[in-house]
Design a protein around this motif. Structure first.
Motif, PDB file in Angstrom:
ATOM      1  N   ASN A 102      -8.574  -5.502  -2.185  1.00 37.66           N
ATOM      2  CA  ASN A 102      -9.477  -5.437  -2.749  1.00 37.66           C
ATOM      3  C   ASN A 102     -11.290  -6.446  -1.886  1.00 37.66           C
ATOM      4  OD1 ASN A 102     -10.118  -4.525  -6.112  1.00 37.66           O
ATOM      5  ND2 ASN A 102      -8.168  -5.914  -6.160  1.00 37.66           N
ATOM      6  N   ILE A 103     -10.386  -7.077  -0.812  1.00 40.79           N
ATOM      7  CA  ILE A 103     -11.276  -7.382   0.407  1.00 40.79           C
ATOM      8  C   ILE A 103     -10.935  -6.843   1.361  1.00 40.79           C
ATOM      9  CG2 ILE A 103     -11.949  -9.594  -0.527  1.00 40.79           C
ATOM     10  CD1 ILE A 103     -10.079 -10.660   0.873  1.00 40.79           C
ATOM     11  N   GLY A 104     -10.071  -6.072   1.614  1.00 40.40           N
ATOM     12  CA  GLY A 104     -10.432  -4.620   1.626  1.00 40.40           C
ATOM     13  C   GLY A 104      -9.275  -5.801   3.503  1.00 40.40           C
ATOM     14  N   LEU A 105      -7.659  -6.480   3.107  1.00 47.81           N
ATOM     15  CA  LEU A 105      -7.533  -6.693   4.698  1.00 47.81           C
ATOM     16  C   LEU A 105      -6.338  -5.699   5.049  1.00 47.81           C
ATOM     17  CD1 LEU A 105      -6.262 -10.614   3.613  1.00 47.81           C
ATOM     18  CD2 LEU A 105      -8.261  -9.805   4.435  1.00 47.81           C
ATOM     19  N   ASP A 106      -6.685  -6.690   6.249  1.00 47.82           N
ATOM     20  CA  ASP A 106      -5.086  -4.828   7.201  1.00 47.82           C
ATOM     21  C   ASP A 106      -3.632  -5.651   6.505  1.00 47.82           C
ATOM     22  OD1 ASP A 106      -4.659  -7.128   8.425  1.00 47.82           O
ATOM     23  OD2 ASP A 106      -6.032  -6.605   9.923  1.00 47.82           O
TER      24      ASP A 106
END
Length: 495
Positions: free
Chosen positions: A376-380
């Motif tokens: 949801n927070i867009g970590l790779d």
């Protein structure tokens, strides 16, 4: 004439944490009782040591202030007839109050006009009212755990052995469960001949100091601080001062004397937190470090014994610490014989909560929540992989020998063992950080991985407890859900 007043409650050794509680209660309750009994003073102070709680009141008034009591009687129209002559109601009311009808006065109230009697009470002398005040004062002190002595019914934080009460030079006589107040006190358990006679309240500090007791907390605190700083200076070092440990030490001694001990350099290979914890938490020693911030193989201990026995005291403490550090080194070596990640399965045998399963079950839930947050927070992919690894290992150190022996090191040892097992630095750091913040004033996780795992762990605990009905109330929050919710909110807001 105004006099100083002294009360000393002498006991068996009071736990260090209870000394402060006793002093605070003694101060607040004394203020309320003095005010309630219409006495005045210019200063009030409480002090304490492991064997006594002390109350000193400066310039206590010689007698109570006069009080005026207004007693309401019948309505005026019932008390007097049309010619303003008193009726039977007025006469009866005056008689019941032991007053003359002529003393009655009429006052208007929101309910109408009523008859009143005004009584003036002359204050009693302080010596007359103090005994009852002191009984109530001592019996009003409350502690989480109390004890009684022999067949006594009196319960206190530790058994009371003596009571000293003086107003000027006059002994204030009162008794509690067979213990009579006097002008006698007891000095240091080993360094003074007891009992000692207190001539007057003004002589108390000198008398008790001559008996090897420094009763004032601030004086004791400053003396200890000067001693340990001087020792550190002589050894070209700095004291590692934990405020909580230091305050506890101040309340563990009556006549402090500090010495410096040493241990073998080989123990310096242990993690710093292990050494500090072994010295502070278990032994109440103060570690020392060099000017670069590296721990030295020395420690400072504050003891309550005879300063002439310095060498015996030092060698005794060195022997105790050597055994502690030897145990720690053994646990540290044993824990490394198995890969850190290989221990996680053992968490299946550790219950988190009966209805929420084992710690291993919690770890698997935290993994899922952490993965959802990462998405949801867009970590790779690399960061998400590190998040999942840290979540899987975050509780593994709970079954290590070191954390079982030193529970305060949970998270710290997880970080150390993860690094020793070859885990990435980011994963190791997150294992430590996921416990943060531990209090409202504690640091927050610095790394993004640590923040994600911290939130996931706290969400799991909160959601699980609410699901089974463990909801915080006004007086109970056994799983610290409020603190964990605060931690989640703070992490989100600040990042």
């Amino acid at each position: 004439m105004e006099l100083d007043f002294l009360l000393e409650i002498g006991t068996e050794e009071i736990p260090a944490s209870m000394v402060d509680l006793g002093m605070d209660q003694l101060k607040n309750l004394a203020k309320d009782l003095i005010k309630e009994n219409r006495l005045t003073f210019t200063g009030l102070k409480t002090m304490g040591t492991p064997r006594r709680l002390v109350l000193l009141i400066e310039n206590l008034s010689e007698r109570q202030e006069e009080s005026i009591e207004e007693i309401k009687g019948p309505a005026a129209k019932s008390a007097f007839d049309e010619k303003s002559n008193p009726t039977q109601a007025a006469s009866g009311f005056a008689r019941s109050q032991k007053a003359d009808v002529s003393d009655l006065i009429v006052r208007d109230t929101p309910q109408g006009s009523y008859v009143f009697v005004i009584k003036r009470h002359k204050g009693e002398t302080t010596q007359e009212v103090l005994p009852e005040i002191l009984k109530r004062l001592v019996l009003s002190l409350s502690f989480p755990k109390t004890m009684r002595w022999g067949d006594s019914e009196l319960r206190f934080v530790r058994p009371i052995h003596w009571l000293a009460a003086l107003c000027g030079e006059e002994i204030i006589k009162f008794s509690l469960d067979g213990i009579e107040s006097s002008n006698l006190s007891w000095g240091h358990r080993f360094l003074a001949e007891s009992p000692v006679k207190i001539k007057s309240s003004k002589d108390y500090f000198k008398t008790i100091r001559d008996a090897k007791v420094i009763v004032d907390y601030e004086e004791r605190r400053n003396l200890i601080l000067d001693q340990i700083n001087q020792i550190a200076k002589e050894n070209n070092a700095k004291v590692v001062l934990n405020e909580k440990t230091f305050n506890e030490v101040v309340n563990l001694v009556e006549y402090p004397h500090s010495v410096c001990g040493s241990f073998s350099d080989e123990f310096l290979s242990l993690p710093r937190e292990v050494l500090v914890t072994a010295m502070e938490s278990h032994q109440r020693y103060f570690p020392v470090e060099d000017n670069e911030g590296n721990l030295k193989a020395n420690f400072i201990v504050v003891h309550n014994g005879d300063e002439n026995c310095r060498s015996i005291i030092t060698s005794g403490h060195e022997r105790v610490l050597r055994a502690r550090l030897s145990d720690a080194r053994f646990f540290y070596q044993e824990d490394q014989k198995e890969p850190f990640a290989g221990k996680t399965e053992k968490l299946k045998n550790v219950v988190f909560q009966e209805r929420l399963g084992s710690i291993f079950d919690k770890v698997k839930r935290v993994e899922k929540i952490a993965g959802l947050i990462a998405d949801n927070i867009g970590l790779d992919e690399t960061e998400k992989k590190n998040v999942l690894k840290a979540a899987f290992l975050c509780k593994t150190d709970l079954i290590t020998n070191m954390v079982i022996e030193f529970p305060v090191l949970q998270g710290v040892m997880g970080r150390e063992y993860a690094k020793l097992s070859g885990e990435k630095e980011e994963v190791a750091k997150a294992i430590y950080e996921h416990y943060l913040p531990k209090s409202a004033s504690d640091d927050l996780p610095e790394s993004r991985i640590g923040r994600v795992v911290s939130i996931a762990d706290k969400i799991d605990t909160i959601a699980g407890c609410f699901c089974i009905g463990f909801i915080p109330s006004g007086s109970e929050d056994p799983y610290s859900l409020r603190r964990q919710m605060y931690g989640i909110v703070e992490i989100i807001i600040r990042n």
